[in-house]
Design a protein around this motif. Structure first.
Motif, PDB file in Angstrom:
ATOM      1  N   ASP A  78     -11.356  -5.673 -16.685  1.00  0.00           N
ATOM      2  CA  ASP A  78     -11.301  -4.231 -16.531  1.00  0.00           C
ATOM      3  C   ASP A  78     -10.045  -3.924 -15.717  1.00  0.00           C
ATOM      4  O   ASP A  78      -9.993  -4.209 -14.513  1.00  0.00           O
ATOM      5  N   PRO A  79      -9.006  -3.354 -16.324  1.00  0.00           N
ATOM      6  CA  PRO A  79      -7.733  -3.170 -15.614  1.00  0.00           C
ATOM      7  C   PRO A  79      -7.813  -2.177 -14.464  1.00  0.00           C
ATOM      8  O   PRO A  79      -6.938  -2.149 -13.605  1.00  0.00           O
ATOM      9  N   TRP A  80      -8.850  -1.365 -14.436  1.00  0.00           N
ATOM     10  CA  TRP A  80      -8.963  -0.349 -13.392  1.00  0.00           C
ATOM     11  C   TRP A  80      -9.847  -0.794 -12.238  1.00  0.00           C
ATOM     12  O   TRP A  80     -10.008  -0.060 -11.257  1.00  0.00           O
ATOM     13  N   GLN A  81     -10.432  -1.985 -12.331  1.00  0.00           N
ATOM     14  CA  GLN A  81     -11.315  -2.441 -11.263  1.00  0.00           C
ATOM     15  C   GLN A  81     -10.542  -2.656  -9.964  1.00  0.00           C
ATOM     16  O   GLN A  81      -9.419  -3.164  -9.966  1.00  0.00           O
ATOM     17  N   LYS A  82     -11.151  -2.267  -8.855  1.00  0.00           N
ATOM     18  CA  LYS A  82     -10.540  -2.425  -7.540  1.00  0.00           C
ATOM     19  C   LYS A  82     -11.539  -3.102  -6.614  1.00  0.00           C
ATOM     20  O   LYS A  82     -12.694  -2.690  -6.533  1.00  0.00           O
ATOM     21  N   THR A  83     -11.076  -4.142  -5.925  1.00  0.00           N
ATOM     22  CA  THR A  83     -11.962  -4.849  -5.004  1.00  0.00           C
ATOM     23  C   THR A  83     -11.753  -4.397  -3.562  1.00  0.00           C
ATOM     24  O   THR A  83     -12.537  -4.746  -2.687  1.00  0.00           O
ATOM     25  N   HIS A  84     -10.678  -3.642  -3.314  1.00  0.00           N
ATOM     26  CA  HIS A  84     -10.399  -3.103  -1.989  1.00  0.00           C
ATOM     27  C   HIS A  84     -10.054  -1.617  -2.125  1.00  0.00           C
ATOM     28  O   HIS A  84      -9.579  -1.181  -3.168  1.00  0.00           O
ATOM     29  N   SER A  85     -10.276  -0.861  -1.074  1.00  0.00           N
ATOM     30  CA  SER A  85      -9.836   0.527  -1.078  1.00  0.00           C
ATOM     31  C   SER A  85      -8.322   0.552  -0.860  1.00  0.00           C
ATOM     32  O   SER A  85      -7.733  -0.415  -0.367  1.00  0.00           O
ATOM     33  N   ALA A  86      -7.707   1.666  -1.194  1.00  0.00           N
ATOM     34  CA  ALA A  86      -6.265   1.802  -0.989  1.00  0.00           C
ATOM     35  C   ALA A  86      -5.914   1.684   0.487  1.00  0.00           C
ATOM     36  O   ALA A  86      -4.885   1.107   0.851  1.00  0.00           O
ATOM     37  N   GLU A  87      -6.777   2.228   1.336  1.00  0.00           N
ATOM     38  CA  GLU A  87      -6.544   2.153   2.784  1.00  0.00           C
ATOM     39  C   GLU A  87      -6.583   0.709   3.270  1.00  0.00           C
ATOM     40  O   GLU A  87      -5.763   0.293   4.089  1.00  0.00           O
ATOM     41  N   GLN A  88      -7.528  -0.079   2.751  1.00  0.00           N
ATOM     42  CA  GLN A  88      -7.628  -1.487   3.132  1.00  0.00           C
ATOM     43  C   GLN A  88      -6.414  -2.278   2.666  1.00  0.00           C
ATOM     44  O   GLN A  88      -5.942  -3.180   3.356  1.00  0.00           O
ATOM     45  N   GLU A  89      -5.889  -1.928   1.508  1.00  0.00           N
ATOM     46  CA  GLU A  89      -4.808  -2.699   0.907  1.00  0.00           C
ATOM     47  C   GLU A  89      -3.430  -2.278   1.396  1.00  0.00           C
ATOM     48  O   GLU A  89      -2.480  -3.063   1.324  1.00  0.00           O
ATOM     49  N   MET A  90      -3.296  -1.079   1.923  1.00  0.00           N
ATOM     50  CA  MET A  90      -1.979  -0.540   2.231  1.00  0.00           C
ATOM     51  C   MET A  90      -1.199  -1.394   3.227  1.00  0.00           C
ATOM     52  O   MET A  90       0.014  -1.597   3.071  1.00  0.00           O
ATOM     53  N   ASP A 381      12.327  19.000  -1.296  1.00  0.00           N
ATOM     54  CA  ASP A 381      13.228  20.065  -0.863  1.00  0.00           C
ATOM     55  C   ASP A 381      12.762  21.441  -1.317  1.00  0.00           C
ATOM     56  O   ASP A 381      13.291  22.469  -0.872  1.00  0.00           O
ATOM     57  N   GLU A 382      11.752  21.464  -2.193  1.00  0.00           N
ATOM     58  CA  GLU A 382      11.227  22.744  -2.644  1.00  0.00           C
ATOM     59  C   GLU A 382      10.595  23.512  -1.486  1.00  0.00           C
ATOM     60  O   GLU A 382      10.651  24.735  -1.419  1.00  0.00           O
ATOM     61  N   TYR A 383       9.999  22.790  -0.557  1.00  0.00           N
ATOM     62  CA  TYR A 383       9.382  23.416   0.621  1.00  0.00           C
ATOM     63  C   TYR A 383       9.930  22.816   1.917  1.00  0.00           C
ATOM     64  O   TYR A 383       9.370  23.027   2.976  1.00  0.00           O
ATOM     65  N   LYS A 384      11.009  22.038   1.793  1.00  0.00           N
ATOM     66  CA  LYS A 384      11.617  21.350   2.944  1.00  0.00           C
ATOM     67  C   LYS A 384      10.584  20.480   3.675  1.00  0.00           C
ATOM     68  O   LYS A 384      10.450  20.516   4.896  1.00  0.00           O
ATOM     69  N   ILE A 385       9.851  19.720   2.896  1.00  0.00           N
ATOM     70  CA  ILE A 385       8.808  18.840   3.434  1.00  0.00           C
ATOM     71  C   ILE A 385       9.415  17.518   3.874  1.00  0.00           C
ATOM     72  O   ILE A 385      10.206  16.914   3.145  1.00  0.00           O
ATOM     73  N   ASP A 386       9.039  17.065   5.048  1.00  0.00           N
ATOM     74  CA  ASP A 386       9.450  15.751   5.543  1.00  0.00           C
ATOM     75  C   ASP A 386       8.413  14.735   5.076  1.00  0.00           C
ATOM     76  O   ASP A 386       7.461  14.434   5.782  1.00  0.00           O
ATOM     77  N   LEU A 387       8.614  14.217   3.875  1.00  0.00           N
ATOM     78  CA  LEU A 387       7.617  13.327   3.276  1.00  0.00           C
ATOM     79  C   LEU A 387       7.575  11.975   3.984  1.00  0.00           C
ATOM     80  O   LEU A 387       6.511  11.362   4.088  1.00  0.00           O
ATOM     81  N   GLN A 388       8.715  11.526   4.471  1.00  0.00           N
ATOM     82  CA  GLN A 388       8.732  10.236   5.167  1.00  0.00           C
ATOM     83  C   GLN A 388       7.837  10.270   6.406  1.00  0.00           C
ATOM     84  O   GLN A 388       7.140   9.310   6.712  1.00  0.00           O
ATOM     85  N   ARG A 389       7.872  11.397   7.126  1.00  0.00           N
ATOM     86  CA  ARG A 389       7.014  11.533   8.302  1.00  0.00           C
ATOM     87  C   ARG A 389       5.542  11.482   7.896  1.00  0.00           C
ATOM     88  O   ARG A 389       4.709  10.879   8.558  1.00  0.00           O
ATOM     89  N   PHE A 390       5.234  12.142   6.794  1.00  0.00           N
ATOM     90  CA  PHE A 390       3.848  12.133   6.318  1.00  0.00           C
ATOM     91  C   PHE A 390       3.406  10.728   5.937  1.00  0.00           C
ATOM     92  O   PHE A 390       2.296  10.315   6.250  1.00  0.00           O
ATOM     93  N   TYR A 391       4.277   9.997   5.256  1.00  0.00           N
ATOM     94  CA  TYR A 391       3.959   8.621   4.882  1.00  0.00           C
ATOM     95  C   TYR A 391       3.586   7.811   6.134  1.00  0.00           C
ATOM     96  O   TYR A 391       2.561   7.121   6.176  1.00  0.00           O
ATOM     97  N   LYS A 392       4.437   7.905   7.133  1.00  0.00           N
ATOM     98  CA  LYS A 392       4.242   7.089   8.332  1.00  0.00           C
ATOM     99  C   LYS A 392       2.981   7.485   9.109  1.00  0.00           C
ATOM    100  O   LYS A 392       2.279   6.642   9.647  1.00  0.00           O
ATOM    101  N   ASN A 393       2.714   8.792   9.164  1.00  0.00           N
ATOM    102  CA  ASN A 393       1.602   9.269   9.972  1.00  0.00           C
ATOM    103  C   ASN A 393       0.261   9.249   9.250  1.00  0.00           C
ATOM    104  O   ASN A 393      -0.795   9.139   9.886  1.00  0.00           O
ATOM    105  N   SER A 394       0.285   9.375   7.925  1.00  0.00           N
ATOM    106  CA  SER A 394      -0.982   9.574   7.211  1.00  0.00           C
ATOM    107  C   SER A 394      -1.307   8.531   6.145  1.00  0.00           C
ATOM    108  O   SER A 394      -2.439   8.434   5.708  1.00  0.00           O
ATOM    109  N   ILE A 395      -0.299   7.757   5.728  1.00  0.00           N
ATOM    110  CA  ILE A 395      -0.531   6.778   4.652  1.00  0.00           C
ATOM    111  C   ILE A 395      -0.499   5.356   5.185  1.00  0.00           C
ATOM    112  O   ILE A 395      -1.417   4.564   4.956  1.00  0.00           O
ATOM    113  N   LEU A 396       0.549   5.042   5.936  1.00  0.00           N
ATOM    114  CA  LEU A 396       0.698   3.671   6.400  1.00  0.00           C
ATOM    115  C   LEU A 396      -0.170   3.405   7.622  1.00  0.00           C
ATOM    116  O   LEU A 396      -0.334   4.284   8.469  1.00  0.00           O
ATOM    117  N   PRO A 397      -0.734   2.187   7.728  1.00  0.00           N
ATOM    118  CA  PRO A 397      -1.571   1.865   8.867  1.00  0.00           C
ATOM    119  C   PRO A 397      -0.740   1.679  10.134  1.00  0.00           C
ATOM    120  O   PRO A 397       0.448   1.469  10.061  1.00  0.00           O
TER     121      PRO A 397
END
Length: 397
Positions: A78-90, A381-397
């Motif tokens: 099953d190509p969509w099967q996941k054994t870990h959550s995205a948060e666990q794997e990040m 740049d459509e809303y001048k969003i600092d996406l890198q900051r969001f990645y670091k604060n909310s996505i990466l452990p």
């Protein structure tokens, strides 16, 4: 009957059934495992625990040739099967990605110094990418979107290797082949280090002479990998990823059946990542626009059937895409939804309506109670969003 971990399975034991695994492998028949090769085959398809019948264990020594009644795994996954959550794997995925950058830098230095590159670490990294993709592809897929405008040469090959690993998993390709594909993709542009900087880093359109020089990078990649001891699929990807089905590609002018399925896959992924990449001199294209350009190249340049399957496994709005919802919330696609591609999980953090950052919220658009729908993909740049900051604060452990 006795349940044991796969690590305790020995030649001569009688396998009754599979009790725990990472996939959905079915055993065609019960039977004795008479060789270590048979045991390794079960491990490779994700079997973790099995039920044996101790009373049927063979005492005498067994031949190395595997008998017909050895349990034969059906490799359909099953190509969509996941054994870990995205948060666990990040965290693991980020470590692999950083390791890949370091390896690329070292390889470039080795080539400039006239040394052969060491292939072993790249093979190990490819195996690590593959394992992460099988645990949860969304983690590494998200990282392919975290681009730096001045790091294209490093990040492009890493991203192509991740995407082709995901692609191959969805095509149910054997893991040993996926590892070769991923290794080749990691090194497919290594020959660019031999292209003069004035050409390699030119922001505008190449002259005919410059393009002729640039086309040599694929040939250089092939030569570098062969000199380092690689062969087969990995070398083919490095040397032929710019070949096209109508014979108008380069550097060898291969066409049609001369181009393998694996090279066809690599050419699709290579162009997709190049189109969507952020560069110093151009903005990255939205995935849906990149898919449109690739479709326009079918069937002359690209394999139509493979492209359709690639879009299916990556998604119309791939993980890592910045999107706006009908509620005017802006967020990042963090989890794909194969059953309903237009209803992924989105992590919102910005209000387009009020022009400010908001509390981070996970919204599953497929949930019955969700009133939101996905409206469109957007640019930072459509809303001048600092996406890198969001990645670091909310996505990466």
């Amino acid at each position: 009957m006795k349940v044991i971990p796969i690590s305790q399975l020995l030649p001569g034991m009688f396998v009754q059934s599979v009790t725990k695994q990472t996939g959905r492998i079915k055993i065609k028949s019960q039977g004795w495992v008479k060789t270590q090769a048979g045991i390794d085959k079960l491990k490779n398809v994700g079997i973790l625990e099995i039920e044996i019948d101790p009373d049927k264990t063979l005492i005498e020594s067994v031949p190395e040739k595997e008998p017909a009644n050895t349990p034969s795994p059906v490799t359909k996954r099953d190509p969509w099967q996941k054994t870990h959550s995205a948060e666990q794997e990040m965290g693991k995925a980020k470590k692999l990605y950083d390791e890949a950058k370091s390896l690329q830098i070292k390889a470039f230095k080795d080539i400039k110094a006239g040394r052969d590159i060491d292939i072993a670490p790249f093979r190990d990294l490819a195996s690590g990418f593959m394992d992460s993709v099988f645990r949860n592809q969304d983690a590494l897929a998200c990282l392919t979107q975290m681009r730096q405008k001045d790091a294209y040469l490093l990040e492009h090959s890493i991203n192509v290797s991740i995407l082709i690993s995901i692609f191959a998993k969805h095509l149910n390709i054997d893991k040993d082949i996926i590892e070769q594909l991923t290794t080749g993709a990691l090194l497919h542009d290594i020959g660019k280090i031999k292209i003069p900087d004035a050409v390699l880093n030119k922001p505008g359109r190449f002259t005919d002479e410059e393009f002729t020089i640039m086309k040599n990078h694929a040939r250089f990649s092939k030569d570098i990998l062969q000199a380092a001891g690689l062969k087969g699929i990995a070398v083919d990807i490095a040397g032929m990823h710019h070949e096209r089905l109508d014979g108008k590609g380069y550097p060898f002018g291969k066409k049609g059946d001369e181009i393998s399925q694996y090279v066809r896959m690599a050419s699709i992924v290579d162009v997709y990542d190049a189109l969507t990449a952020e560069r110093v001199y151009k903005a990255g294209m939205e995935p849906i626009k990149a898919f449109k350009i690739l479709k326009e190249g079918c069937p002359d340049s690209f394999d139509s059937e493979l492209l359709t399957k690639f879009i299916q496994c990556i998604g119309i709005h791939p993980v890592g895409t910045l999107v706006k919802l009908s509620s005017q919330k802006v967020g990042l696609v963090t989890q794909s939804n194969p059953a309903s591609p237009l209803k992924p999980v989105v992590k919102t953090f910005y209000s387009a309506k009020h022009g400010r950052y908001t509390q981070v919220q996970d919204i599953d658009l497929a949930h019955k109670k969700s009133q939101d729908t996905l409206e469109s993909a957007v640019k930072t740049d459509e809303y001048k969003i600092d996406l890198q900051r969001f990645y670091k604060n909310s996505i990466l452990p």
